[in-house]
Design an enzyme around this catalytic site. Structure first.
Site, PDB file in Angstrom:
ATOM      1  N   ARG A 151       5.037  33.632   6.857  1.00 29.81           N
ATOM      2  CA  ARG A 151       5.244  32.710   7.977  1.00 29.81           C
ATOM      3  C   ARG A 151       5.760  33.390   9.236  1.00 29.81           C
ATOM      4  O   ARG A 151       5.405  32.990  10.348  1.00 29.81           O
ATOM      5  CB  ARG A 151       6.190  31.580   7.553  1.00 29.81           C
ATOM      6  CG  ARG A 151       5.627  30.717   6.435  1.00 29.81           C
ATOM      7  CD  ARG A 151       6.502  29.521   6.159  1.00 29.81           C
ATOM      8  NE  ARG A 151       6.004  28.726   5.033  1.00 29.81           N
ATOM      9  CZ  ARG A 151       6.539  27.583   4.625  1.00 29.81           C
ATOM     10  NH1 ARG A 151       7.586  27.081   5.277  1.00 29.81           N
ATOM     11  NH2 ARG A 151       6.029  26.943   3.597  1.00 29.81           N
ATOM     12  N   ASP A 197      12.346  14.677  13.708  1.00 29.42           N
ATOM     13  CA  ASP A 197      12.113  15.879  12.922  1.00 29.42           C
ATOM     14  C   ASP A 197      12.629  17.067  13.708  1.00 29.42           C
ATOM     15  O   ASP A 197      12.689  17.037  14.952  1.00 29.42           O
ATOM     16  CB  ASP A 197      10.624  16.054  12.609  1.00 29.42           C
ATOM     17  CG  ASP A 197      10.393  17.003  11.435  1.00 29.42           C
ATOM     18  OD1 ASP A 197      10.372  16.524  10.283  1.00 29.42           O
ATOM     19  OD2 ASP A 197      10.269  18.229  11.664  1.00 29.42           O
TER      20      ASP A 197
END
Length: 294
Positions: free
Chosen positions: A47, A156
């Site tokens: 990632r 979020d």
């Protein structure tokens, strides 16, 4: 004889050392309360390699130095976004939406029809599928919801997920599990994707929010969904978050957690079990919902 090639390996092949992995884990925990479990080196590598390439950095040491620096504020947000797990789908854990339809929403909608307000929070909403599922359930019970003071907050930590939720566009594979009748009522085809209809998008407000930082909402919520989020936090962070959610609930309010999350009984808590990973406060006062969030 050719000279030996001493060039560095591609970034995708550079593995963070244990020290570097520990530093990354500490930064992530301090920024977002998220714990990187042991054995996640390959996840971190896959990632963050993209971030190193985007920033033209040669190694993880350089990246760590950046995110620790005063100039690294924006990149810390990018790092949290890259290392956050976003797994969601419409009507996930259907039993919660059955409870929402059958028990939680009817008295709240009766209050709204009488002139009251209703506030619902989808915390850790990812790309909005949970919040829009709540909205569909609500719209089925109250087709004229636009006439009343009803709002859903979807928050979020990942700004990319917030942007996707605000856009309300999903691929066919995401929409497929939704019952056909609800698909026809609440989605329109759009360039191969499906877009949530405008009234439902208007019902949901999307905000970027770190659950471990200050919360700007001054009012109470009648219902809070926070599912499969707290499992990524360590026990002290979890315990603190349970207290904050309870404080943010209106009397008689509902709290829905993920399938592997539980709130242990505490003498200082009024939350009681109301079903599978479902909790509720007693009805001890007026349920006005309080002021709207900013």
């Amino acid at each position: 004889m050719n000279a030996q090639d001493t060039s560095s390996p591609p970034l995708g092949q550079i593995v963070p050392s244990e020290t570097e992995l520990g530093a990354i884990a500490t930064i992530l925990h301090d920024a977002a309360g998220i714990v990187i479990a042991p054995g996640k080196t390959s996840m971190v590598q896959s990632r963050l390699a993209k971030r190193l390439r985007a920033l033209h950095l040669p190694d993880y040491a350089s990246y760590i130095a950046l995110v620790r620096s005063d100039a690294g504020t924006d990149e810390r947000r990018e790092m949290v976004s890259a290392l956050t797990t976003n797994v969601t789908h419409f009507f996930r854990e259907k039993h919660h939406f059955d409870t929402l339809r059958d028990a939680a929403l009817p008295p709240l909608l009766a209050r709204a029809r009488a002139g009251g307000r209703v506030r619902i929070w989808s915390a850790g909403s990812s790309n909005g599928q949970e919040a829009y599922t709540i909205a569909m359930v609500l719209a089925e019970l109250c087709p004229d919801f636009e006439r009343f003071d009803i709002r859903i907050l979807a928050s979020d930590i990942d700004p990319t997920m917030i942007a996707r939720g605000r856009a309300g566009r999903y691929p066919a594979t995401a929409v497929e599990p939704i019952p056909a009748e609800l698909q026809r009522k609440y989605f329109t085809p759009c360039d191969g994707d499906f877009e949530v209809i405008a009234p439902l998008r208007k019902l949901v407000s999307f905000k970027e929010l770190n659950l471990h930082k200050s919360w700007p909402m001054s009012g109470k919520f009648d219902i809070i969904f926070c599912r499969n989020v707290v499992i990524y936090f360590d026990p002290p962070a979890q315990a603190k978050l349970w207290l904050r959610f309870e404080a943010q609930l209106a009397p008689d309010g509902w709290l829905f957690l993920g399938h592997s999350e539980r709130i242990t009984a505490r003498p200082d808590s009024q939350l009681t079990s109301a079903g599978v990973t479902t909790y509720r406060l007693p009805d001890t006062g007026p349920k006005s919902g309080g002021p709207a969030w900013p």
